[in-house]
Design a protein around this motif. Structure first.
Motif, PDB file in Angstrom:
ATOM      1  N   ILE A 185       0.865  -1.180   0.000  1.00  0.00           N
ATOM      2  CA  ILE A 185       0.000   0.000   0.000  1.00  0.00           C
ATOM      3  C   ILE A 185       0.904   1.233   0.000  1.00  0.00           C
ATOM      4  O   ILE A 185       1.893   1.290   0.711  1.00  0.00           O
ATOM      5  N   THR A 186       0.577   2.182  -0.841  1.00  0.00           N
ATOM      6  CA  THR A 186       1.457   3.339  -0.999  1.00  0.00           C
ATOM      7  C   THR A 186       0.689   4.533  -1.555  1.00  0.00           C
ATOM      8  O   THR A 186      -0.373   4.374  -2.180  1.00  0.00           O
ATOM      9  N   THR A 187       1.237   5.710  -1.323  1.00  0.00           N
ATOM     10  CA  THR A 187       0.709   6.926  -1.952  1.00  0.00           C
ATOM     11  C   THR A 187       1.631   7.376  -3.075  1.00  0.00           C
ATOM     12  O   THR A 187       1.345   8.352  -3.758  1.00  0.00           O
ATOM     13  N   THR A 217      -8.328   9.048   9.146  1.00  0.00           N
ATOM     14  CA  THR A 217      -9.078   8.884   7.887  1.00  0.00           C
ATOM     15  C   THR A 217      -9.378   7.410   7.657  1.00  0.00           C
ATOM     16  O   THR A 217     -10.496   7.034   7.283  1.00  0.00           O
ATOM     17  N   LEU A 218      -8.379   6.561   7.893  1.00  0.00           N
ATOM     18  CA  LEU A 218      -8.543   5.120   7.746  1.00  0.00           C
ATOM     19  C   LEU A 218      -9.606   4.593   8.707  1.00  0.00           C
ATOM     20  O   LEU A 218     -10.494   3.824   8.308  1.00  0.00           O
ATOM     21  N   CYS A 235      -8.472   4.581   2.271  1.00  0.00           N
ATOM     22  CA  CYS A 235      -7.660   5.665   2.826  1.00  0.00           C
ATOM     23  C   CYS A 235      -6.949   6.350   1.663  1.00  0.00           C
ATOM     24  O   CYS A 235      -7.319   6.145   0.492  1.00  0.00           O
ATOM     25  N   LEU A 236      -5.904   7.120   1.949  1.00  0.00           N
ATOM     26  CA  LEU A 236      -5.196   7.808   0.879  1.00  0.00           C
ATOM     27  C   LEU A 236      -4.229   6.892   0.138  1.00  0.00           C
ATOM     28  O   LEU A 236      -3.819   7.189  -0.979  1.00  0.00           O
ATOM     29  N   CYS A 237      -3.832   5.783   0.760  1.00  0.00           N
ATOM     30  CA  CYS A 237      -2.936   4.830   0.107  1.00  0.00           C
ATOM     31  C   CYS A 237      -3.700   3.965  -0.903  1.00  0.00           C
ATOM     32  O   CYS A 237      -4.880   3.664  -0.709  1.00  0.00           O
ATOM     33  N   THR A 238      -3.007   3.569  -1.952  1.00  0.00           N
ATOM     34  CA  THR A 238      -3.555   2.621  -2.931  1.00  0.00           C
ATOM     35  C   THR A 238      -3.033   1.228  -2.597  1.00  0.00           C
ATOM     36  O   THR A 238      -1.831   1.043  -2.395  1.00  0.00           O
ATOM     37  N   ALA A 239      -3.935   0.268  -2.504  1.00  0.00           N
ATOM     38  CA  ALA A 239      -3.534  -1.120  -2.257  1.00  0.00           C
ATOM     39  C   ALA A 239      -3.280  -1.805  -3.593  1.00  0.00           C
ATOM     40  O   ALA A 239      -4.062  -1.655  -4.535  1.00  0.00           O
TER      41      ALA A 239
END
Length: 207
Positions: free
Chosen positions: A131-133, A172-173, A181-185
């Protein structure tokens, strides 16, 4: 093998001879530098981070579950490690970081490939997720066969999500019930890769 890369104009360091290898207990001397850079890099980007301690990094090195890049002079260049969840059903590629002087020259891509290969070697049947932004990490993941997925398709183990508590986006999560959340899995599923290989091997029938 040492990584041979030509530095871009203005690059602070030469990259010739960099060794991207399995980390060992002897590399514990770099653990504080690695965690400090993880934190400062996230702050500079204005994004969240799941905080790691030097002790966590040292444990991964001792377990043979980390990859490190160093110069011929034994200067730290980059790092990444793997973590397992749900009885090794899921493996997470995590903590990818490169020292500022060596960024944008291909080191991260090589580390990412090595940590992916390590995960496949140790846990060949596991689903590998990240998971990362970061757009660059997403691009590297895509090249390795990862695909964007919902949070429901990666591990639901509590230990993983507790690691997000130190992230600035944690509320947020929580507010979204750990579903977004803001991260993309992103996920690499070896079962799907096997299915594709089997389809390619099937003989074609012509009328």
């Amino acid at each position: 093998m040492p990584l041979q890369v030509n530095p871009k104009p203005g690059q602070q360091k030469t990259l010739e001879g960099i060794n991207v290898r399995l980390a060992t207990a002897k590399d514990a001397v770099f653990s504080k530098m690695i965690t400090d850079e993880m934190c400062s890099s996230a702050l500079a980007r204005g994004c969240g981070i799941s905080r790691r301690s030097p002790r966590d990094i040292e444990a991964k090195m001792k377990e043979g579950k980390a990859v490190i890049a160093v110069t011929p002079q034994n200067e730290w260049v980059g790092f990444s490690y793997i973590e397992t969840y749900e009885s090794n059903e899921f493996v997470c590629n995590s903590g990818l970081i490169v020292a500022p002087a060596y960024r944008n020259c291909g080191v991260a891509k090589t580390i990412k490939q090595r940590i992916f290969d390590l995960a496949r070697s140790l846990y060949p049947n596991a689903k590998i997720f990240s998971i990362t932004t970061g757009g660059a990490v997403m691009k590297m993941n895509s090249r390795l066969g990862f695909e964007p997925v919902t949070y429901g398709e990666i591990t639901r183990e509590k230990k993983f999500w507790e690691g997000c508590k130190s992230c600035v986006n944690y509320q947020t999560l929580v507010g979204k019930g750990y579903k977004n959340c803001l991260c993309t899995a992103m996920l690499f599923n070896p079962a799907e890769e096997l299915e594709e290989e089997e389809i390619e091997m099937e003989p074609e029938h012509y009328k």
